[in-house]
Design a protein around this motif. Structure first.
Motif, short mmCIF file in Angstrom:
data_model
loop_
_atom_site.label_atom_id
_atom_site.label_comp_id
_atom_site.label_asym_id
_atom_site.label_seq_id
_atom_site.Cartn_x
_atom_site.Cartn_y
_atom_site.Cartn_z
N ALA A 145 0.82 -1.21 0.00
CA ALA A 145 0.00 0.00 0.00
C ALA A 145 0.86 1.26 0.00
CB ALA A 145 -0.93 0.00 1.21
N HIS A 146 2.07 1.13 0.51
CA HIS A 146 2.99 2.27 0.55
C HIS A 146 4.03 2.21 -0.57
CE1 HIS A 146 1.21 2.56 4.59
NE2 HIS A 146 1.51 3.84 4.50
N GLY A 147 3.81 1.32 -1.54
CA GLY A 147 4.65 1.33 -2.73
C GLY A 147 5.83 0.40 -2.73
N ASP A 148 5.94 -0.49 -1.73
CA ASP A 148 7.06 -1.42 -1.67
C ASP A 148 6.62 -2.82 -2.07
OD1 ASP A 148 8.90 0.48 -0.69
OD2 ASP A 148 8.10 0.22 1.34
N PRO A 149 7.37 -3.50 -2.94
CA PRO A 149 6.99 -4.86 -3.34
C PRO A 149 7.22 -5.87 -2.22
CG PRO A 149 9.13 -4.30 -4.26
CD PRO A 149 8.60 -3.04 -3.60
N VAL A 150 6.49 -6.98 -2.29
CA VAL A 150 6.67 -8.07 -1.33
C VAL A 150 7.27 -9.24 -2.09
CG1 VAL A 150 5.56 -9.59 0.36
CG2 VAL A 150 4.66 -7.29 -0.04
N LEU A 151 8.58 -9.18 -2.27
CA LEU A 151 9.26 -10.20 -3.06
C LEU A 151 10.75 -10.09 -2.80
CD1 LEU A 151 8.55 -12.34 -5.28
CD2 LEU A 151 9.31 -10.65 -6.93
N LEU B 96 15.40 -2.79 -22.32
CA LEU B 96 16.22 -1.99 -21.41
C LEU B 96 17.14 -1.02 -22.15
CD1 LEU B 96 17.16 -4.75 -18.82
CD2 LEU B 96 15.67 -2.78 -18.41
N ALA B 97 17.36 -1.27 -23.43
CA ALA B 97 18.25 -0.41 -24.22
C ALA B 97 17.71 1.01 -24.37
CB ALA B 97 18.48 -1.03 -25.60
N VAL B 98 16.41 1.23 -24.10
CA VAL B 98 15.86 2.59 -24.22
C VAL B 98 16.25 3.45 -23.03
CG1 VAL B 98 13.88 1.67 -25.49
CG2 VAL B 98 13.65 2.11 -23.04
N LEU B 99 16.77 2.85 -21.97
CA LEU B 99 17.15 3.62 -20.79
C LEU B 99 18.52 4.25 -20.97
CD1 LEU B 99 16.15 1.06 -17.99
CD2 LEU B 99 14.73 2.84 -19.03
N ASN B 100 18.71 5.42 -20.36
CA ASN B 100 20.04 6.01 -20.39
C ASN B 100 20.92 5.32 -19.32
OD1 ASN B 100 19.65 7.31 -17.81
ND2 ASN B 100 18.62 9.02 -18.84
N GLU B 101 22.17 5.71 -19.27
CA GLU B 101 23.13 5.00 -18.40
C GLU B 101 22.71 5.04 -16.94
OE1 GLU B 101 27.94 5.06 -17.35
OE2 GLU B 101 27.11 6.34 -18.93
N ARG B 102 22.28 6.20 -16.44
CA ARG B 102 21.89 6.32 -15.04
C ARG B 102 20.62 5.52 -14.75
NH1 ARG B 102 24.79 7.15 -10.94
NH2 ARG B 102 25.51 9.23 -11.49
N GLU B 103 19.66 5.58 -15.65
CA GLU B 103 18.43 4.82 -15.47
C GLU B 103 18.70 3.32 -15.46
OE1 GLU B 103 15.43 8.06 -17.64
OE2 GLU B 103 16.31 6.39 -18.77
N ARG B 104 19.62 2.89 -16.31
CA ARG B 104 19.94 1.46 -16.34
C ARG B 104 20.60 1.03 -15.02
NH1 ARG B 104 20.63 -3.14 -19.69
NH2 ARG B 104 20.83 -4.77 -18.10
N ALA B 105 21.44 1.89 -14.46
CA ALA B 105 22.07 1.56 -13.18
C ALA B 105 21.01 1.44 -12.08
CB ALA B 105 23.09 2.63 -12.81
N VAL B 106 20.03 2.34 -12.11
CA VAL B 106 18.95 2.29 -11.13
C VAL B 106 18.11 1.04 -11.34
CG1 VAL B 106 16.83 3.41 -10.33
CG2 VAL B 106 18.87 4.79 -10.77
N ALA B 107 17.82 0.72 -12.59
CA ALA B 107 17.03 -0.48 -12.90
C ALA B 107 17.75 -1.74 -12.42
CB ALA B 107 16.75 -0.56 -14.40
N ALA C 70 16.60 4.05 -0.76
CA ALA C 70 17.68 4.59 0.08
C ALA C 70 19.01 3.89 -0.22
CB ALA C 70 17.33 4.44 1.56
N GLU C 71 18.96 2.58 -0.42
CA GLU C 71 20.17 1.83 -0.73
C GLU C 71 20.71 2.22 -2.11
OE1 GLU C 71 19.41 -2.34 1.71
OE2 GLU C 71 18.44 -2.02 -0.24
N VAL D 52 16.37 9.36 -7.02
CA VAL D 52 16.15 7.95 -7.32
C VAL D 52 14.68 7.70 -7.65
CG1 VAL D 52 16.20 5.60 -6.40
CG2 VAL D 52 18.10 7.16 -5.93
N LYS D 53 13.78 8.28 -6.87
CA LYS D 53 12.35 8.12 -7.13
C LYS D 53 11.98 8.64 -8.51
CE LYS D 53 10.79 8.30 -2.31
NZ LYS D 53 9.98 9.06 -1.30
N THR D 54 12.59 9.75 -8.89
CA THR D 54 12.33 10.30 -10.23
C THR D 54 12.82 9.35 -11.31
OG1 THR D 54 12.48 12.58 -9.43
CG2 THR D 54 12.81 12.23 -11.79
N HIS D 55 14.02 8.79 -11.11
CA HIS D 55 14.56 7.82 -12.09
C HIS D 55 13.64 6.60 -12.18
CE1 HIS D 55 18.18 9.80 -13.26
NE2 HIS D 55 18.75 9.75 -12.06
N VAL D 56 13.17 6.09 -11.04
CA VAL D 56 12.28 4.92 -11.06
C VAL D 56 11.00 5.24 -11.81
CG1 VAL D 56 10.87 3.38 -9.64
CG2 VAL D 56 13.21 3.91 -8.94
N SER D 57 10.45 6.43 -11.57
CA SER D 57 9.23 6.84 -12.28
C SER D 57 9.48 6.92 -13.79
CB SER D 57 8.76 8.20 -11.75
OG SER D 57 7.59 8.62 -12.43
#
Length: 227
Positions: free
Chosen positions: A127-133, A161-172, A182-183, A195-200
């Protein structure tokens, strides 16, 4: 994405064909702090109507049901705008259908014999946006994919995944390793909001709706690589 704040009650819809299990889950959850059961459904065909009627934050979805199973119901539900989060209920942690539900957009799964406090915690987490896995569970599920399918999935995932830029791929990649925002921020020397912006942005570029799907795509792209 997070649906509720820390002060909100989490509304839950229970979907299971076993009336005794539904009753047990309702009794357990109605007594849990910060959770409110808003409805029940006995089959996947009832889910969309119940979601429209009750507007839950989280759906507890049985994976095996007559009529429409939890996989099909999850796929239909998560294709909707402002869809609730879905937690899959299953008897086996290696159930191959679980992987299909995760690919369809479920935020995670819990076993039916999971302890009540853990089920309650899982509901609050999604409910707060965190996966259970956990990453280890993801790897076990991914290992169930046939070898003949592995190469095709790896190529398709790498192309996506090739559509992501270098920073986005590192986050992915970090999301695929099961790391929290946070990690990831600490590892990549970024602020958590960045990081939240990159994930979005990653979710938008890849046309995905949660971090679990990102993690599965990264695992597909790594298929066959040494641990």
């Amino acid at each position: 994405m997070a649906r509720v704040t820390d002060t909100d009650q989490v509304s839950v819809l229970i979907v299971d064909d076993d009336p005794l299990l539904r009753t047990g889950l309702r009794m357990m959850l109605d007594g849990a702090e910060g959770i409110r059961v808003v409805g029940e459904a006995a089959d996947g065909t009832e889910v969309e109507n119940e979601v429209r009627r009750t507007a839950p934050d989280v759906v507890l979805m049985d994976i095996r049901m007559p009529g429409m199973d939890g996989l099909a119901a999850t796929r239909r539900l998560r294709s909707r705008q402002s869809a609730p989060e879905v937690i899959v209920l299953t008897t086996f942690d290696a159930d191959s259908h679980v992987l299909g539900a995760l690919r369809a957009g479920a935020a995670g799964f819990v076993l039916k014999d999971t302890s009540p406090p853990e089920i309650v915690a899982a509901i609050h987490r999604v409910a707060h946006g965190d996966p259970v896995l956990s990453p280890s569970v993801t790897r076990r599920l991914m290992n169930r994919v046939a070898e003949s399918d592995q190469d095709r999935r790896r190529r398709q995932a790498q192309d996506r995944l090739a559509v992501l830029n270098e920073r986005e791929r590192a986050v992915a990649d970090a999301v695929g390793s099961g790391k929290s925002n946070a990690e990831i921020a600490a590892d990549l020397y970024l602020g958590v909001p960045t990081v939240k912006t990159h994930v979005s942005n990653i979710l938008t570029k890849l046309d995905l709706n949660n971090r679990v799907q990102v993690a599965l795509l990264v695992h597909d792209a790594r298929a066959g690589e040494p641990e």
